[in-house]
Design an enzyme around this catalytic site. Structure first.
Site, PDB file in Angstrom:
ATOM      1  N   HIS A 240       4.157  -1.765   2.861  1.00 53.56           N
ATOM      2  CA  HIS A 240       4.749  -1.458   3.884  1.00 53.56           C
ATOM      3  C   HIS A 240       5.269  -2.245   4.855  1.00 53.56           C
ATOM      4  O   HIS A 240       6.762  -1.968   5.938  1.00 53.56           O
ATOM      5  CB  HIS A 240       2.985  -1.053   4.665  1.00 53.56           C
ATOM      6  CG  HIS A 240       2.772  -0.196   4.039  1.00 53.56           C
ATOM      7  ND1 HIS A 240       3.096   1.808   4.345  1.00 53.56           N
ATOM      8  CD2 HIS A 240       1.395  -0.148   2.902  1.00 53.56           C
ATOM      9  CE1 HIS A 240       1.629   1.804   2.971  1.00 53.56           C
ATOM     10  NE2 HIS A 240       0.965   0.762   2.672  1.00 53.56           N
TER      11      HIS A 240
HETATM   12  O1  RIB Z   1       0.262   2.094   7.226  1.00 54.96           O
HETATM   13  C1  RIB Z   1       0.167   1.568   6.449  1.00 54.96           C
HETATM   14  C2  RIB Z   1       0.252   0.023   8.025  1.00 54.96           C
HETATM   15  O2  RIB Z   1      -1.446  -0.089   8.307  1.00 54.96           O
HETATM   16  C3  RIB Z   1       0.420  -1.533   7.763  1.00 54.96           C
HETATM   17  O3  RIB Z   1       0.934  -1.986   8.394  1.00 54.96           O
HETATM   18  C4  RIB Z   1      -0.913  -1.872   7.363  1.00 54.96           C
HETATM   19  O4  RIB Z   1      -1.160  -3.312   7.573  1.00 54.96           O
HETATM   20  C5  RIB Z   1      -2.017  -1.146   8.550  1.00 54.96           C
HETATM   21  O5  RIB Z   1      -1.987  -1.630   9.217  1.00 54.96           O
END
Ligand code: RIB
Ligand code: CA
Length: 315
Positions: A240
């Protein structure tokens, strides 16, 4: 001339991959990092940031810690212990940091960096938006000075903590609502794009021959992959945060579309949902961009090349 980059983050294993990508790319220069609670408590996310910069031999980068509690509501238990481990870093064997933070006020630190940069700053948020809400509250003048604001968070069509809410927004919805309505234009790299790309485990095989960097990242990514394998049945991960950093480094690589985005904060069923309107149905002006897709092969080629080059510099 590299773009100056400020990163607000809650390391977090995918945060660690994203930070390494930013440090490895000559197009950007990381001029500061601020920490926020999310994947783990603020004490862990701050300790992890300092430990990571020591591993990567980048203790020249100043670190400021931020909010330990959400913007308005009570602290939510870190819902990510099962994803990133109780220390937020999958129990990786890295020594306690010897470097210290330069401030405990992330908003003031970010504002000072933004005001004093010779080039307009790109701000990237990889965790809950608590520090960014405090920034726009305390220093509204910096909104006009920020070149671009990219977040990993939200989604137009899905969720990961609930059917409709993504973790970073869900963890502190009021801060996100404040940021989206602040006048600071948000490039929202959400689950629509980050869930669309699977980074299979075999793409990390090179870590086995990558020294200290490889040992640490193999351990973290092994834990992260174990979670995804147990939940989705495949030995893969969603990177992500690195995809959000890629959008900051290579603008428009995630195919952003202008939209009006607001955040649900009052419904138990849809708490933390980013409501995305690309048709401006109520006649609003766009306040953000929603990102939809990425060239996965190009992203993986850029990411792995960058991290392999960075690993070679670590003694
Ligand atoms: O949903 C994914 C996000 O939530 C990413 O930034 C992961 O590191 C968590 O913080
Ligand atoms: Ca994160």
């Amino acid at each position: 001339m590299p773009k100056p980059l400020l990163i607000d983050t809650d390391p977090g294993i995918d945060d660690a991959v994203a930070i390494a990508l930013a440090l490895a790319q000559p197009e950007v220069e990381v001029i500061g990092i601020t920490t926020v609670g999310g994947n783990s408590g603020l004490d862990h996310t701050t300790r992890n940031t300092l430990r990571l910069l020591e591993l990567l031999d980048r203790t020249d980068i100043p670190v400021a810690s931020g909010a330990s509690e959400p913007y308005q509501r009570q602290v939510k238990a870190p819902a990510a212990a099962g994803v990133h481990g109780h220390d937020g870093f999958g129990g990786v064997d890295l020594p306690d940091p010897v470097t210290k933070i330069v401030s405990t006020n992330a908003a003031d630190f970010l504002a000072e960096k933004i005001r004093n940069s010779s080039e307009p700053v790109t701000l990237v948020a990889l965790g809950p938006l608590t520090n960014i809400a405090h920034l726009v509250d305390a220093h509204p003048d910096v909104i006009a000075l920020i070149e671009r604001f990219v977040i990993m968070g939200g989604a137009a069509r899905t969720g990961n903590v609930t059917p409709v809410a993504e973790f970073n927004i869900w963890h502190d919805p009021e801060s996100a609502k404040r940021v989206f309505s602040s006048g600071l234009e948000v490039v929202m790299v959400g689950l629509d794009v980050t869930n669309s790309l699977k980074t299979y485990e075999h793409l990390w095989d090179w870590l086995a021959d990558a020294g200290k960097f490889g040992k640490a990242y193999a351990k973290m990514l092994g834990v992260y992959t174990d979670f995804y394998s147990s939940f989705y049945g495949e030995r893969m991960t969603h990177q992500h945060d690195a995809i959000a950093v890629a959008e900051a480094i290579w603008p428009n690589c995630t195919n952003p579309q202008a939209a009006f985005i607001d955040v649900e904060c009052d419904s138990p069923l849809t708490d933390g949902m980013t409501v995305v309107d690309v048709n401006m149905r109520q006649g609003q002006k766009p306040n953000a961009y929603v990102c939809w897709s990425i060239d996965g092969d190009l992203f993986h080629q850029r990411l792995m090349t960058a991290l392999q080059n960075l690993a070679k510099t670590i003694n």
